[in-house]
Design an enzyme around this catalytic site. Structure first.
Site, PDB file in Angstrom:
ATOM      1  N   GLY A  46       0.797  -1.226   0.000  1.00 49.82           N
ATOM      2  CA  GLY A  46       0.000   0.000   0.000  1.00 49.82           C
ATOM      3  C   GLY A  46       0.826   1.270   0.000  1.00 49.82           C
TER       4      GLY A  46
ATOM      5  CB  ALA B 181       3.163  -0.970  10.493  1.00 48.24           C
ATOM      6  N   GLY B 182      -0.137  -0.712   9.962  1.00 47.61           N
ATOM      7  CA  GLY B 182      -1.410  -0.531  10.641  1.00 47.61           C
ATOM      8  C   GLY B 182      -2.396  -1.633  10.324  1.00 47.61           C
TER       9      GLY B 182
ATOM     10  CE1 TYR C  76      -7.084   1.944  10.989  1.00 44.55           C
ATOM     11  CE2 TYR C  76      -8.568   3.807  10.763  1.00 44.55           C
ATOM     12  CZ  TYR C  76      -7.447   3.116  10.356  1.00 44.55           C
ATOM     13  OH  TYR C  76      -6.679   3.602   9.325  1.00 44.55           O
TER      14      TYR C  76
ATOM     15  N   PRO D 281      -4.579  10.139   6.101  1.00 47.16           N
ATOM     16  CG  PRO D 281      -3.459   8.266   5.322  1.00 47.16           C
ATOM     17  CD  PRO D 281      -3.832   8.962   6.582  1.00 47.16           C
ATOM     18  N   GLY D 282      -7.228  10.288   3.660  1.00 49.62           N
ATOM     19  CA  GLY D 282      -8.642  10.013   3.437  1.00 49.62           C
ATOM     20  C   GLY D 282      -8.755   8.607   2.873  1.00 49.62           C
TER      21      GLY D 282
ATOM     22  CB  ILE E  29      -5.382   5.821   0.300  1.00 49.17           C
ATOM     23  CG1 ILE E  29      -5.295   7.155   1.053  1.00 49.17           C
ATOM     24  CG2 ILE E  29      -4.235   5.685  -0.714  1.00 49.17           C
ATOM     25  CD1 ILE E  29      -5.425   8.407   0.206  1.00 49.17           C
TER      26      ILE E  29
END
Ligand code: NAD
Length: 247
Positions: free
Chosen positions: A13, A87-88, A151, A181-182, A184
């Protein structure tokens, strides 16, 4: 200038594109990822372009593994000068259905993982009197999001951690910013779409002011700027990359 960069979540990503773009600007890039295969593939891809890349399989929630990974970077490339934490984990659940284990894992990866990586690397930046840190948070931490309480809480923590560290390390030549980020278009979003947790790309694009979903390149462009020499007067900021959503 050639710097030593660590990108967590660099195997997929937006993290992967950030690795590519940092490498294209002459930086040495260490890719930290839970997926050994993805980290190795990313390193091989970057090495093909002639840049230096190091794959490190690591769970960012595991402090000993993070410390070991940072030691590998120091041995291979030298002290860490740039760190990007991409990382998520994401997850979708009605609030009352979130289990204690799910809550703890979310916080462990998204928030404690960021803490672990930054605490392990910052001493190098302090010693050098120079550093660039970019955390990847989320626009959902600014707007809220249904079925994502764990989250959103973890990413809200990342926003706050970023601002606290920006003030603490500003006198040391270290900038600390976050990109929320919106929407993505990445493998994470595609997985969520396949499970029906988020609308399709076309639906999202229609509802977005610029009329398209974001790309990893949109995030990487802002990130490499924040990591540059020229961005030294920008710290403690949330740089929104979200196609024009007003948050
Ligand atoms: P992605 O799933 O494509 O990439 C995430 C990477 O993180 C993967 O390579 C994965 O293996 C790695 N990872 C997961 N858990 C890890 C762990 N414990 N230790 C080490 N590596 C781990 O997702 P993406 O969309 O590129 O997401 C990157 C970041 O952006 C995430 O933090 C995500 O929460 C955030 N974000 C994404 C969006 C979006 O629309 N895609 C929006 C807001 C925020």
């Amino acid at each position: 200038m050639s710097r030593v960069a660590v990108v967590t979540g660099g195997g997929s990503g937006m993290g992967l594109e950030i690795c590519r773009q940092l490498a294209a600007r002459g930086n040495k890039v260490a890719i930290f990822d839970l997926s050994e295969d993805n980290a190795a593939a990313a390193a091989a891809d970057i090495a093909q372009s002639g840049a230096a890349a190091l794959a490190v399989a690591v769970d960012v929630a595991d402090r000993a593994a993070v410390d070991g990974g940072i030691a590998k970077v120091r041995a291979g490339f030298g002290p860490v000068e740039i760190m990007v934490t991409s990382a998520g984990l994401d997850a979708f659940s009605t609030f009352t259905d979130i289990t204690a284990e799910q809550w703890e894992r979310m916080l462990a990866v998204n928030l404690t993982g960021t803490f672990n990586c930054l605490q392990a690397a910052i001493p190098d930046m302090v010693a050098a009197g120079w550093g660039r840190i970019v955390t990847i948070s989320s626009s959902s931490a600014q707007s809220g999001a249904k079925r994502m309480a764990h989250y959103v809480a973890s990413k809200g923590g990342v926003l706050g951690l970023t601002k606290a560290l920006a003030l603490e390390y500003a006198p040391n030549g270290i900038t600390v910013n976050t990109i929320p980020p919106g929407f993505i278009d990445t493998p994470m979003i595609r997985r969520a779409q396949d499970k029906g947790d988020v609308p399709g790309v076309d639906t999202i694009a229609k509802a977005t002011p610029v009329r398209r979903a974001g790309t990893p390149a949109d995030i990487a462009a802002a990130c490499v700027f924040l990591c540059s020499e020229e961005a030294g007067y920008i710290t403690g900021q949330a740089i929104n990359v979200n196609g024009g959503w007003y948050l």
